[in-house]
Design an enzyme around this catalytic site. Structure first.
Site, PDB file in Angstrom:
ATOM      1  N   ASP A   1     -10.996   1.949  -3.327  1.00  0.00           N
ATOM      2  CA  ASP A   1     -11.452   1.652  -1.937  1.00  0.00           C
ATOM      3  C   ASP A   1     -12.927   1.605  -1.926  1.00  0.00           C
ATOM      4  O   ASP A   1     -13.550   1.289  -1.000  1.00  0.00           O
ATOM      5  CB  ASP A   1     -10.982   2.726  -0.987  1.00  0.00           C
ATOM      6  CG  ASP A   1      -9.513   2.428  -0.494  1.00  0.00           C
ATOM      7  OD1 ASP A   1      -8.962   1.450  -0.852  1.00  0.00           O
ATOM      8  OD2 ASP A   1      -8.954   3.335   0.410  1.00  0.00           O
TER       9      ASP A   1
ATOM     10  N   ASP B   1       0.763  -1.259   0.094  1.00  0.00           N
ATOM     11  CA  ASP B   1       0.012  -0.067   0.114  1.00  0.00           C
ATOM     12  C   ASP B   1       0.656   1.387  -0.019  1.00  0.00           C
ATOM     13  O   ASP B   1       1.939   1.202   0.209  1.00  0.00           O
ATOM     14  CB  ASP B   1      -1.048   0.054   1.325  1.00  0.00           C
ATOM     15  CG  ASP B   1      -2.181   0.871   1.121  1.00  0.00           C
ATOM     16  OD1 ASP B   1      -2.536   1.501   0.098  1.00  0.00           O
ATOM     17  OD2 ASP B   1      -3.180   0.389   1.731  1.00  0.00           O
TER      18      ASP B   1
HETATM   19  C1  GLA Z   1      -5.891   2.016   2.311  1.00  0.00           C
HETATM   20  C2  GLA Z   1      -6.051   0.816   1.513  1.00  0.00           C
HETATM   21  C3  GLA Z   1      -7.214   0.014   1.981  1.00  0.00           C
HETATM   22  C4  GLA Z   1      -6.733  -0.401   3.497  1.00  0.00           C
HETATM   23  C5  GLA Z   1      -6.217   0.650   4.319  1.00  0.00           C
HETATM   24  C6  GLA Z   1      -5.496   0.328   5.610  1.00  0.00           C
HETATM   25  O1  GLA Z   1      -6.699   2.976   2.380  1.00  0.00           O
HETATM   26  O2  GLA Z   1      -6.590   1.190   0.306  1.00  0.00           O
HETATM   27  O3  GLA Z   1      -7.427  -0.969   1.470  1.00  0.00           O
HETATM   28  O4  GLA Z   1      -5.539  -1.528   3.247  1.00  0.00           O
HETATM   29  O5  GLA Z   1      -5.190   1.568   3.630  1.00  0.00           O
HETATM   30  O6  GLA Z   1      -5.136   1.329   6.137  1.00  0.00           O
END
Ligand code: GLA
Length: 784
Positions: free
Chosen positions: A546, A479
């Site tokens: 997301d 990420d």
């Molecule tokens: C980001 C990602 C999510 C999740 C969060 C965790 O927002 O896109 O899918 O992994 O971080 O903090």
């Protein structure tokens, strides 16, 4: 050479369905003749731009040639200061303080295979017969600078890649202020420019605009390829639609600030240049040094947008993806993020995992919150010590337990970031990207690490690798949750940092994952903030957004599908009502959209009713049967006349079967009969089209249940509330047999429920209803 032909200074590059023709003209400039439908070398004179009249008020390149004006010519490269006033592919601050540069032909070399860059990821050819490369070497007329224009032909994918490389033998440094990967000048055909734009939770929405005189720039300035503007850009002829018409596609194998300028010139030519964004870019090139630009990817199709997408999809599947997972079916995963956020223990995780296993999930992914003081997004990033309060026997112990349940184990990392509240920051504040003496701007309460710094890269590689090697981890979610700001590094000039950061990122990914090809890597940047070909050289899939609301996802997945195949898109079924839109959607629709991607579930299974568990189990079992086609099959979009409907289709390469998802956004009252057209089938075969069994919850009908039941029950009464947990109504059962031609021209479906009565075969869709259909070769009734 099979695909590149040279006749003196004329070069023809051919793919299965396209041709690209260029020549070195009498002044040594590479002149563009044609890119599009197949042509022959013998067409060169006919295709060439004619110069018969001198123009008034133009800057002439040669005094004795009143028709030779660079501004009017279709070119393959250009410079500054010699009369071409369109957007320049290069801007150099030369040793004499000037900016004027003029690159002319020196030599050409043809070679089999691809020629990858040494500092950047790129496309590859496993067999040298799969690709051919042309290198045109140009030299600056005054200074000791050499420029290579490198073209690689990928014949079966109908792709030509281009990149440029600058080499200096000048004693004094040259400053590169802009250097593009490619330049292409096309005659204008009334093109529309199509881009994919958005933001967090609304990635890759398609936008069309007419080309107008002047310059339009599709770029990112956030340090990533960005959710604002994907690097993929299309030029479409006025009548082009999904299945017909001329469409050009351009993309860049790069994950940082990108730049594509599309300029309509006064002479009605379209110039497209693409490369690294020149914003704040200033690269010092010393004697003996070389600068490489990222590889630009070009394709053309006369089969419309779908044809262009097929070229890109094939290119990604065969020339970009790498590692053991390149062509392997992706496992169905469960990610614990939306079930727990930061609030979990080993017990909670195992409870979720056991439920997931019963449903058929194959990979359990532990997301954020497992290390350091990471109990919220204010602390812990940068630290790699496992939180023993949450996981008493560490990641190894958890992975073992998950493996013992019969699932693979995957883990989330955010290695490029740092919280100021972390051990790493307390020990190494200089690792963070921030300007001395100034308060840095935070994004999601965090700073970025300076990946230009070799010590930072070593720290990440060592720590991530040691966790990966201590436990049986076969999937990683990588990420990155903020845009870049406060651009400063102690180890390189600010003008080089945006690019050096990305080079550093690629080096880190290379060191960690090339050595561990068994790991399936899913890249993520607050969802789709870095959905690009550069990341796909390392990560076989990318978390698209997301936003998992299926109605929003329709737009997002459709947008990404212009360039990227479904197998690359992480797509999850999540809770309803949805956390970002408060929209309630049927479980069937959440699956029917997510199925066109690398499927996962991301919700608290404990909150589901027994009937929902059953439905998910059926969904996963169905997905496993057809996932190879859904993930790797030929994907088609539709251009339906109704604004409230959409269809995704995946066809098996051997045309033996196909899967469609037909989705309705807002229902309209008294809708006309729907039909379904199935593209890409064998016209001479007979097929059976069947609706994949699905259920609709009784609760959806509320007081309307009286329409479909012989007796009256209170909608919120005990009996119905209980029944709703264990029972649901069949939704739209359907089956018919038809020839490939009939299916291609369109077959009728049953009606939707409109309150005039109940029939067991009605589609009970309403708002956000949908259905999957499977099309299979009908063995017995095959045409004679
Ligand atoms: C980001 C990602 C999510 C999740 C969060 C965790 O927002 O896109 O899918 O992994 O971080 O903090």
């Amino acid at each position: 050479m099979q695909y590149i032909t040279q006749a003196e200074k004329l070069f023809l590059l051919r793919t299965d369905e396209t041709a690209y023709l260029l020549l070195i003209n009498e002044y040594g400039h590479p002149e563009h003749l044609h890119y599009g439908t197949p042509v022959a070398l013998a067409d060169a004179a006919a295709l060439r731009y004619k110069r018969t009249m001198p123009y008034g008020a133009e800057v002439l390149y040669a005094e004795d040639d009143p028709t030779y004006c660079l501004d009017n010519l279709p070119l393959e490269w250009s410079g500054i200061g010699k009369g071409d006033f369109r957007v320049s592919p290069i801007e150099l601050e030369l040793p004499d303080g000037s900016y004027t540069c003029d690159f002319v032909f020196q030599c050409a070399k043809l070679q089999p295979g691809a020629r990858g860059a040494s500092t950047l990821p790129g496309a590859y050819a496993e067999e040298s017969a799969d690709a051919e490369t042309l290198v045109l070497t140009l030299k600056e007329k005054v200074f000791a600078l050499q420029l290579e224009l490198i073209y690689t032909v990928y014949p079966h994918e109908n792709v030509i890649t281009r990149r440029s490389v600058l080499h200096s033998q000048e004693a004094s440094p040259v400053r590169i202020r802009r250097m593009m990967s490619q330049l292409l000048d096309l005659p204008n055909d009334g093109y529309r420019l199509v881009t994919l734009d958005g933001d967090w939770i609304q990635e890759a929405h398609r936008h069309d605009r007419a080309l107008m005189p002047g310059c339009f720039v599709n770029e990112s300035t956030t340090g990533n390829s960005s959710n604002r503007h994907n690097p993929g850009v299309m030029l479409a002829a006025p009548t082009a639609c999904e299945d017909s018409g001329n469409v050009y596609g351009f993309n860049l194998i790069y994950s940082g600030n990108h730049y594509t300028a599309v300029e309509l010139s006064p002479r009605n030519m379209v110039r497209i240049v693409s490369g690294i964004n020149p914003l704040c870019f200033c690269w010092q090139l010393a004697q003996g040094e070389t600068f490489e630009t990222p590889e630009a990817v070009l394709t053309f199709s006369f089969h419309g947008f779908n044809g262009m997408s097929h070229n890109f999809h094939e290119f990604i599947l065969h020339r970009i993806l790498r590692g053991d997972w390149k062509a392997k079916d992706r496992p169905v995963l469960l990610n614990n993020w939306e079930a727990h956020f930061f609030d979990f223990t080993r017990r909670k995780l195992l409870r979720l995992a056991r439920r997931a296993k019963k449903l058929g999930v194959e990979l359990f992914v532990l997301d954020d919150g497992w290390f350091g003081a990471r109990n919220s997004d204010h602390a812990g990033l940068g630290d790699y010590t496992v939180n023993r309060k949450k996981l008493r026997d560490g990641i190894e112990g958890l992975a073992q337990r998950i493996n013992a349940l019969g699932m693979q184990f995957g883990l989330w990392f955010e290695p490029e970031s740092i919280n100021t509240d972390s051990e790493l920051y307390r020990n190494h504040p200089e690792y963070a990207m921030q300007l001395p003496g100034r308060t840095p701007a935070l994004g999601r309460n965090q700073l970025l690490l300076d990946l230009a710094n070799p010590a930072v890269r070593d720290y990440i590689v060592e720590n991530v690798s040691s966790i990966l090697d201590r436990a049986n981890i076969t999937y990683v979610k990588w990420d990155m949750n903020r845009h870049m700001s406060d651009i400063y590094s102690a180890v390189c000039p600010a003008g080089e940092l945006y690019h050096r950061y990305i080079l550093g990122l690629y080096e880190v990914l290379e060191r960690i994952f090339r050595a561990r090809p068994h790991i399936l890597l899913e890249s993520c940047a607050s969802g789709g903030n870095r959905f690009d070909l550069g990341m796909l050289c390392y990560s076989q899939q990318i978390w698209a957004s997301d936003d998992t609301d299926p109605i929003e996802r329709l737009k997002i997945q459709k947008g990404f599908s212009y360039f990227y195949p479904p197998v690359c898109m992480g797509a999850h079924v999540s809770q309803s009502p949805h956390q970002q839109t408060l929209r309630s959607t049927p479980l069937s629709t959440r699956f029917n959209v997510a199925a066109f991607g690398a499927l996962g579930y991301e919700l608290d299974l404990a909150e589901l009713s027994p009937i929902e568990h059953r439905q998910i189990k059926e969904q996963i079992s169905f997905y496993k049967q057809v996932r190879h086609t859904l993930q790797f099959g030929r994907f088609y979009r539709y251009q339906l006349p109704e604004m409230n409907k959409d269809v995704f289709l995946a066809v098996a390469p051997d045309q033996s079967h196909a899967v469609l998802s037909f989705v309705q956004t807002l229902a309209t009252a008294g809708d006309s009969n729907d039909g379904l057209r199935v593209k890409g089938l064998d016209a001479n075969a007979r097929y059976r089209l069947t609706a994949v069994p699905q259920k609709v919850s009784l609760a959806r009908f509320g007081g309307l249940l009286k329409h479909i039941m012989p007796f009256t029950l209170r909608a919120d009464g005990f009996i119905l509330r209980t029944a709703n947990r264990v029972h649901a109504l069949p939704d739209g059962p359907f089956s018919l047999c038809a020839s490939g031609t009939a299916l291609q021209s369109g077959v009728g479906l049953n009606d939707q429920f409109i309150g005039t009565g109940y029939h067991k075969d009605l589609r009970l869709w309403g708002d956000f209803g949908s259905q999957l259909y499977v099309v299979e070769l009908e063995q017995e009734e095959e045409a004679e």
